[in-house]
Design a protein around this motif. Structure first.
Motif, short mmCIF file in Angstrom:
data_model
loop_
_atom_site.label_atom_id
_atom_site.label_comp_id
_atom_site.label_asym_id
_atom_site.label_seq_id
_atom_site.Cartn_x
_atom_site.Cartn_y
_atom_site.Cartn_z
N ILE A 53 4.83 10.14 14.33
CA ILE A 53 3.63 9.33 14.10
C ILE A 53 2.40 10.17 14.38
N ASP A 54 1.64 10.40 13.34
CA ASP A 54 0.43 11.20 13.43
C ASP A 54 -0.74 10.28 13.07
N THR A 55 -1.73 10.22 13.95
CA THR A 55 -2.84 9.29 13.68
C THR A 55 -3.53 9.59 12.36
N ARG A 56 -3.51 10.87 11.96
CA ARG A 56 -4.17 11.20 10.70
C ARG A 56 -3.54 10.44 9.53
N ASN A 57 -2.21 10.33 9.59
CA ASN A 57 -1.52 9.60 8.52
C ASN A 57 -1.87 8.12 8.55
N VAL A 58 -1.92 7.59 9.77
CA VAL A 58 -2.29 6.18 9.90
C VAL A 58 -3.70 5.96 9.35
N ILE A 59 -4.59 6.85 9.75
CA ILE A 59 -5.98 6.71 9.30
C ILE A 59 -6.08 6.84 7.78
N TYR A 60 -5.27 7.73 7.22
CA TYR A 60 -5.27 7.88 5.76
C TYR A 60 -4.97 6.54 5.07
N PHE A 61 -3.88 5.92 5.50
CA PHE A 61 -3.50 4.67 4.84
C PHE A 61 -4.53 3.57 5.10
N LEU A 62 -5.03 3.51 6.32
CA LEU A 62 -6.04 2.50 6.61
C LEU A 62 -7.29 2.72 5.76
N SER A 63 -7.61 3.99 5.49
CA SER A 63 -8.79 4.26 4.66
C SER A 63 -8.56 3.80 3.23
N VAL A 64 -7.35 4.08 2.72
CA VAL A 64 -7.06 3.62 1.36
C VAL A 64 -7.21 2.10 1.28
N ILE A 65 -6.68 1.41 2.31
CA ILE A 65 -6.78 -0.05 2.33
C ILE A 65 -8.25 -0.47 2.37
N GLY A 66 -9.00 0.12 3.30
CA GLY A 66 -10.40 -0.27 3.46
C GLY A 66 -11.21 0.01 2.20
N PHE A 67 -10.98 1.18 1.62
CA PHE A 67 -11.74 1.58 0.44
C PHE A 67 -11.44 0.64 -0.74
N SER A 68 -10.16 0.36 -0.94
CA SER A 68 -9.78 -0.51 -2.06
C SER A 68 -10.36 -1.90 -1.89
N LEU A 69 -10.26 -2.44 -0.68
CA LEU A 69 -10.76 -3.79 -0.46
C LEU A 69 -12.28 -3.85 -0.59
N ALA A 70 -12.95 -2.77 -0.16
CA ALA A 70 -14.40 -2.74 -0.31
C ALA A 70 -14.79 -2.74 -1.78
N LEU A 71 -14.03 -1.97 -2.58
CA LEU A 71 -14.31 -1.96 -4.02
C LEU A 71 -14.04 -3.33 -4.63
N ALA A 72 -12.97 -3.97 -4.16
CA ALA A 72 -12.64 -5.31 -4.68
C ALA A 72 -13.77 -6.28 -4.35
N PHE A 73 -14.31 -6.14 -3.17
CA PHE A 73 -15.43 -6.97 -2.75
C PHE A 73 -16.63 -6.75 -3.68
#
Lengths: 236, 337
Positions: free
Chosen positions: A207-227
């Protein structure tokens, strides 16, 4: 927050009011069952490592199927008009719908717990990598669902939403396999952007936080665009 | 708190360069039931969508219950109940589920939800279908669910887009009476292209045509504006000598402004349109005159100018005086079309 949950609750129940949830869950489990056991006995090792790759692949049709209707169907039928004239913020709408899809993904993951459980009864299963694998899967699945919500916000046609998100997810899943054809500088960027690159470590139990942050960023970015896309109706 | 519930100034909306509404301004006071009247595509729905914050105006501003539609859209949406034209509800939900959902999203919780659901179910007469799926309901009942949803949080303002369209006459009357009831305690804007509904349900009418407001009046005021009532007389006979004689006789009577021979329908009757100087009923006088002169009177009726004529004149842009009437038959044909 309450309103987000109200929307999520309605949407989650909606999955079970229609056939979508049943079909998706059944197909997912059926295909998993078909492909899990044969290599398992050939390798003859008590591990569920292969399961996560299989599930990641199966999410490709699953996640878009869960999200395709979330906004597209509301736009097609016009129910969105009542929803958006209620005192809810657009962010709450997007988040509520996303949470519902994520909830169904979680249910699906729970169903697959049967595999590690039965493997552990056959031999000694190391639960550490198994759990981190589930974490990776939830993150990757979450990212795919967010992309699906985004695609659903672009159109009022469920099928278009399905294929759009499937194509984007496909690109993210498989772009690391085409690195050979790319110039070295670009290749490393593409590799870093791909799901695989971040998924594999976690599925192995690192478990590497960078990987976690990567996926969370994809989620955040996509949802922001959807908004943004939902909001744009006001100015069109 | 002021008495002006909705205040719009210069609302303009362009869709891809096409002007949907053009500088619409209006004021709606507490307790008014405002009929928003206009042909399809005149901009009724667009105006309503702006007032409900579903879409934003290209220009202009509006306040609903004191909240600005651009800066406090949540406040606006809290103050309104909205029934869109499509009455699109979640088909897969039960009526009860749907109303509970609407209540929760409006911020009600626990016992309040149940209490309010019960009240609106009684108010809209949904008791019998509460456990049914929305997809299984008739259009009339769906409309009621839509109204119930709009009423659940006791909004001071109701905005209803074509609440009576697509219903059969009985359902339409029921919904109309319901709206009338509701309108006793609230401010209501309803859009329609049905003039009878407006006359019965509303106490003020705004007529919108090609994106502009062309009239703002009470239903009675609009009718007055249309001019006086007219009489149509049918006399048996064909020849032009008789026609001329009739025309002259009627024209010579006192209190008559104008007599016009209407087009021959080929049924062996001569028809005349007679416009009085005042709003007095000319029928007794016309009857006596016809008898005295020996005309075979086969028809005599008095017609008020109805809203329909006013509406058509205002929305088709004709500026001919309203008394320059068409043959009544042709009026009916157009109305039917």
């Amino acid at each position: 927050m309450n309103r987000t949950l109200t929307i999520a609750k309605r949407e989650f129940r909606g999955y079970f009011n229609g056939p979508v949830a049943y079909i998706v869950v059944c197909l997912f489990l059926l295909v998993m069952g078909m492909f899990f056991w044969s290599p398992f006995f050939i390798a003859n090792r008590a591990t569920v490592r292969g399961m996560f790759d299989l599930m990641a692949f199966l999410l490709l049709p699953t996640a878009p199927a869960l999200t395709m209707g979330l906004l597209a169907e509301e736009k097609r039928t016009g129910t969105i008009e009542i929803l958006l004239t209620m005192p809810v913020r657009d962010t709450e709408v997007i988040l509520g719908k996303y949470l519902a899809a994520f909830g169904l993904l979680a249910v699906l993951m729970l169903c697959t717990l049967a595999y590690p459980l039965s493997v552990s009864s056959l031999g000694h299963l190391d639960w550490g990598p198994a759990l981190s694998g589930y974490g990776a899967l939830l993150l990757e699945g979450g990212a795919m669902l967010a992309i699906g919500v985004l695609a659903s916000s672009w159109t009022d046609n469920q099928l278009v939403a399905f294929f759009t998100s499937a194509v984007i997810c496909f690109a993210f899943l498989f772009m690391s396999r085409f690195l050979l054809f790319l110039p070295p500088g670009v290749a490393s960027i593409v590799e870093w952007l791909s799901f695989d690159y971040h998924f594999d470590d976690m599925a192995r139990g690192v478990i590497d936080t960078r990987n976690v942050i990567y996926f969370l960023s994809v989620i955040g970015f996509s949802l922001a665009l959807a908004f943004r896309s939902l909001e744009s109706r006001r100015w069109s | 708190m002021s008495d002006v519930m909705i205040e719009a100034q210069g609302l303009t909306k362009r869709y891809d360069g096409v002007l949907a509404i053009d500088r619409v301004s209006m004021e709606v006071r507490r307790g008014e039931v405002l009929g928003f009247l206009g042909p399809n595509g005149a901009g009724k729905s667009t105006t309503m969508k702006i007032l409900t914050c579903f879409t934003s105006p290209s220009e202009g501003s509006a306040k609903v219950n004191g909240c600005d539609i651009t800066t406090d859209s949540i406040g606006v949406r809290r103050s309104i109940g909205y029934l869109p034209e499509s009455t699109a509800l979640y088909q897969d939900m039960l009526v009860l589920e749907y109303l509970e959902y609407a209540a929760e999203i409006r911020g009600l919780a626990g016992a309040d939800v149940r209490k309010r659901v019960k009240v609106v179910v009684d108010e809209t007469g949904l008791g019998d279908v509460i456990g049914k799926q929305i997809r299984a309901l008739s259009k009339g009942y769906r409309q009621r669910v839509g109204l119930a949803q709009a009423l659940i949080h006791e909004p001071p303002i109701l905005i209803l887009d074509e609440p009576m369209s697509g219903l059969d006459p009985n359902q339409a009357v029921e919904i109309r009476d319901l709206i009338k009831d509701i309108g006793r305690q609230r401010t209501v804007i309803l859009s329609t292209h049905n003039l009878t509904e407006v006359q019965i349900a509303c106490n003020r009418v705004l007529i919108i045509s090609k994106g502009r407001i062309v009239a703002d009046d009470t239903p009675e005021g609009l009718r007055d504006r249309a001019g006086k009532s007219r009489c149509v007389v049918n006399v048996l006979g064909k020849d032009s000598a008789l026609a001329l004689a009739c025309e002259q006789t009627f024209a010579a009577l006192s209190g008559i402004e104008r007599v016009r021979k209407l087009e021959d329908a080929g049924d062996g009757e001569l028809s005349f349109e007679i416009i009085p100087k005042t709003d007095e009923d000319l029928r007794p006088l016309l009857f006596k005159t016809a008898v005295d002169k020996g005309y075979t009177l086969v028809g005599l009726r008095r017609e008020g100018q109805n809203l329909e004529q006013v509406f058509r004149e205002l929305t088709t842009g004709s500026d001919k005086p309203s008394t320059d009437a068409r043959d009544p038959r042709d009026t009916r044909d157009k109305a039917a079309a």
